[in-house]
Structure formats: C-alpha cells, structure tokens
Design an enzyme around this catalytic site. Sequence first.
Site, PDB file in Angstrom:
ATOM      1  N   TYR A 132      36.459  31.055  42.814  1.00  0.00           N
ATOM      2  CA  TYR A 132      37.042  32.404  42.763  1.00  0.00           C
ATOM      3  C   TYR A 132      38.411  32.419  43.441  1.00  0.00           C
ATOM      4  O   TYR A 132      39.377  32.979  42.907  1.00  0.00           O
ATOM      5  CB  TYR A 132      36.097  33.391  43.447  1.00  0.00           C
ATOM      6  CG  TYR A 132      36.572  34.820  43.391  1.00  0.00           C
ATOM      7  CD1 TYR A 132      36.462  35.559  42.222  1.00  0.00           C
ATOM      8  CD2 TYR A 132      37.129  35.440  44.512  1.00  0.00           C
ATOM      9  CE1 TYR A 132      36.894  36.877  42.162  1.00  0.00           C
ATOM     10  CE2 TYR A 132      37.562  36.743  44.459  1.00  0.00           C
ATOM     11  CZ  TYR A 132      37.442  37.467  43.284  1.00  0.00           C
ATOM     12  OH  TYR A 132      37.882  38.763  43.229  1.00  0.00           O
ATOM     13  N   SER A 169      43.251  38.716  45.400  1.00  0.00           N
ATOM     14  CA  SER A 169      42.221  38.859  46.422  1.00  0.00           C
ATOM     15  C   SER A 169      42.712  38.246  47.720  1.00  0.00           C
ATOM     16  O   SER A 169      43.477  37.266  47.713  1.00  0.00           O
ATOM     17  CB  SER A 169      40.930  38.162  45.993  1.00  0.00           C
ATOM     18  OG  SER A 169      39.997  38.100  47.057  1.00  0.00           O
TER      19      SER A 169
END
Length: 213
Positions: free
Chosen positions: A122, A109
């Site tokens: 995350y 990501s």
Amino acid sequence: MVNYAERADDANSTVAAIRAAGGDAFSAQADVQDPQQLARLFAAVSQKYGRLDILVNNAGVGGTAMLDELNADTIDRVLAVNVRAVLLATQRAVRAFSSSGGAIVNLSSALALQPVPAQALYAATKGAIDALTRVLARELGPLHIRVNAVAPGPTEAGLLQIDEQTRGYLISRTPLGRIGIPADTAKVVAFLASDAAAWITGQVIGADGGLRV
C-alpha cells in the site's frame, strides 16, 4: 459525479447530501481498474454536463500483509486500483478538460513517508502517487491543469482497521490529539480543487494532524 465500485448506498447518500446543499449530482457504478468501465464514467459526465472541470482520484484498496504473505494476485489488484487507474483516469480527464484547464486531486497517504510493517504494498502505491503528482504537475502545467495530492493520516473511516492499543498509540503520536475524520481530508481536497488554490500545483499536502512532524 460520484463513482462507486460496490457501495451504492454510500454513493447515493453522498448524492443526496450534495443535492440537499443545493448542488447537482448523480452516481455511477464502475470498477476503475477496468479501462472500458472507466471510459463509460467519463462518457456519462460528458453526456450529463458537457464538460469536466475537476477529477478526484480517490479510489483505493488496501494491501495489508507482511512481505512473505503477499501474492501476485493481491499485488496486481492493489497496483491496478491505486496506481494504474489514476494514470488512466488522468489521461481521460486531460482529454475532457476545456482549453482553460482543470484541477486534479490525487489521494496519497501518510504511509508513503511513515514506514509501518505490513504496509509495503500500500505504501509503495502511495509513494507512486506522490511521484505521479509532481511529474504530471510539470507535464500538464502548460495546459493550465493543476495536479496536487492530499496525504491523510489515520482516518475513522474507509481502510482503517486498528485495535484500541494501536489507536491509542496513533493518538499519542499526533500533535492534534485525535484520529482524523473524513471531513479533515475532504476540506483539503475541496480547497485544492477550487480557484483559491489557483497558484498551487505539484504539492502533496499532509492532512494528518501533524503525525509526520
């Protein structure tokens, strides 16, 4: 093989699209954080096709929360799905690949390199994926196994949940002037899994419209 944890309709729609395009596919349910269910997935692929060529580690869960809101159960679940499952699936893929090797594509990501409040957990898991990708590329290269990752930016599906003000801000920060769509990521994954990327390994490729520039 299209794996799903809960969204059977989405998995079956993907299978239908693959078949409509002339391919062969089937879906299978499993929670990848469970080693026994993960083993069942790989057994199903072996039974159906007799071999494995490509693994895409794209299962993921979010963990949006400020630091003081995180609890141990959330931390354990996000780490189990986003990191531990990648290691366990990769172990099984290496055993299933033939002597000619294979390709592994991990989903990272842009948040791994783009600090955003409430994304500590995350982002940490995706930073781990970047590190795993580079280490395993070196470790598995002698087995003719390529390991790469794709790091999407904000995408109009999946885990993205933002208000219009945030959406406008992200678009203003993105040189290509829009939020991503799933195909933006999928095309890069397909490239890295293909023979066209036969000389590429250990790379984390941003698919974010230039957000991190």
